[in-house]
Design an enzyme around this catalytic site. Sequence first.
Site, PDB file in Angstrom:
ATOM      1  N   PRO A 175       0.813  -1.207   0.000  1.00 55.51           N
ATOM      2  CA  PRO A 175       0.000   0.000   0.000  1.00 55.51           C
ATOM      3  C   PRO A 175       0.847   1.257   0.000  1.00 55.51           C
ATOM      4  O   PRO A 175       1.802   1.383   0.749  1.00 55.51           O
ATOM      5  CB  PRO A 175      -0.767  -0.113   1.304  1.00 55.51           C
ATOM      6  CG  PRO A 175      -0.081  -1.169   2.101  1.00 55.51           C
ATOM      7  CD  PRO A 175       1.099  -1.648   1.349  1.00 55.51           C
ATOM      8  N   GLU A 176       0.461   2.167  -0.842  1.00 56.86           N
ATOM      9  CA  GLU A 176       1.043   3.497  -0.859  1.00 56.86           C
ATOM     10  C   GLU A 176      -0.042   4.457  -0.369  1.00 56.86           C
ATOM     11  O   GLU A 176      -1.070   4.015   0.126  1.00 56.86           O
ATOM     12  CB  GLU A 176       1.525   3.836  -2.280  1.00 56.86           C
ATOM     13  CG  GLU A 176       2.471   2.759  -2.831  1.00 56.86           C
ATOM     14  CD  GLU A 176       2.946   3.016  -4.251  1.00 56.86           C
ATOM     15  OE1 GLU A 176       3.057   4.190  -4.629  1.00 56.86           O
ATOM     16  OE2 GLU A 176       3.205   2.046  -4.973  1.00 56.86           O
ATOM     17  N   ARG A 228       3.854 -11.722   3.909  1.00 57.47           N
ATOM     18  CA  ARG A 228       5.311 -11.696   4.069  1.00 57.47           C
ATOM     19  C   ARG A 228       5.802 -11.297   5.460  1.00 57.47           C
ATOM     20  O   ARG A 228       7.009 -11.276   5.696  1.00 57.47           O
ATOM     21  CB  ARG A 228       5.922 -10.783   2.995  1.00 57.47           C
ATOM     22  CG  ARG A 228       5.776 -11.381   1.614  1.00 57.47           C
ATOM     23  CD  ARG A 228       6.262 -10.439   0.533  1.00 57.47           C
ATOM     24  NE  ARG A 228       7.707 -10.372   0.461  1.00 57.47           N
ATOM     25  CZ  ARG A 228       8.357  -9.648  -0.443  1.00 57.47           C
ATOM     26  NH1 ARG A 228       7.678  -8.940  -1.328  1.00 57.47           N
ATOM     27  NH2 ARG A 228       9.654  -9.629  -0.456  1.00 57.47           N
TER      28      ARG A 228
END
Length: 286
Positions: free
Chosen positions: A2-3, A121
């Site tokens: 996400p940005e 991750r």
Amino acid sequence: MPELPEVETIKNGLAKTIVGHKIKQIEVFSNKSFLGKKERLLGSEIVLVERRGKNLIVSTDRANILLIHLKMTGQLIYLRGDKRLAGGHPSRDWLAELPNKHTRVMISFSNNSRLFFNDLRKFGWIKIIKNKDKQSLLSGLGPEPLQKNFNDNYLFTVANKYPKRTIKQLLLDQSIVAGIGNIYADEALFLAKINPQSRPADLAKKDYQNLVTSVKKVLRLSLLHGGTSDRDYLNIEGKKGGMQNYLHVYHRQDQDCLLCGEKIVKIKLAGRGTHYCPNCQKGTTK
DNA sequence: CACTTGACCTGTCCGC
DNA sequence: TGCGGACAGGTCAAGT
């Protein structure tokens, strides 16, 4: 993952759902994903959700609050307590299976709703911090790209402090501007017709102006579409965003440029995959 | 000091 | 079909 647009979309979702509810229980399935003593949060009420750069800040009515970073693959999924599925479509049945093998933290609220922190991750984290430490912990971040202090004068000045870096590296540096990641750096440079490998001295003042405008434009457009779901990104309802349908270069290597028809190329720049159109992004106005 | 590389994790995809 | 390697929306620490 996400940005800025994705984190902002999540922030808006959380603001509408968890504010006003008390934390009843916190279950941690991955120790590295939750930092701090969870007991300190039990019973506290969520009063505010904010975003700064790619960070989420969840404030409570107590001294302890939450700082969240989703890094590459973090997701926050909110389920109401009434167990009703959101639509009941077969493709969304996985929501009913939560928590699943990627759930790192589950927070239950007083109204029996739950918030799942899923993160394939395990790079992302939820951290307990003191409310009074909030400012200092975020003090290393540069200006918000959608605010007025991110402008051509600022970017010109700060970029020329780092003459050896490429313009893309500068956009990705959170201490220079907070919230841009790999997708929107590539997209903004395309819109501004600037080659990502340009150095600060290669660019004219006008290029900085174009770049700032392009950054704001692409971020606003993405906000409108609820963010980019290139791989893992989902909003708090578990739904995809729509901005992936409007990208010009990111993940479009070997496809035709939507403006000129030339092939989009992908190179490695400072360790990151970088996409651009060699024809549209030749040079600069300098 | 400024800049680059590797590490953190797990999963997927591509070539042989 | 299987196996190995490269790669993935991010950010640090360690290395040059």
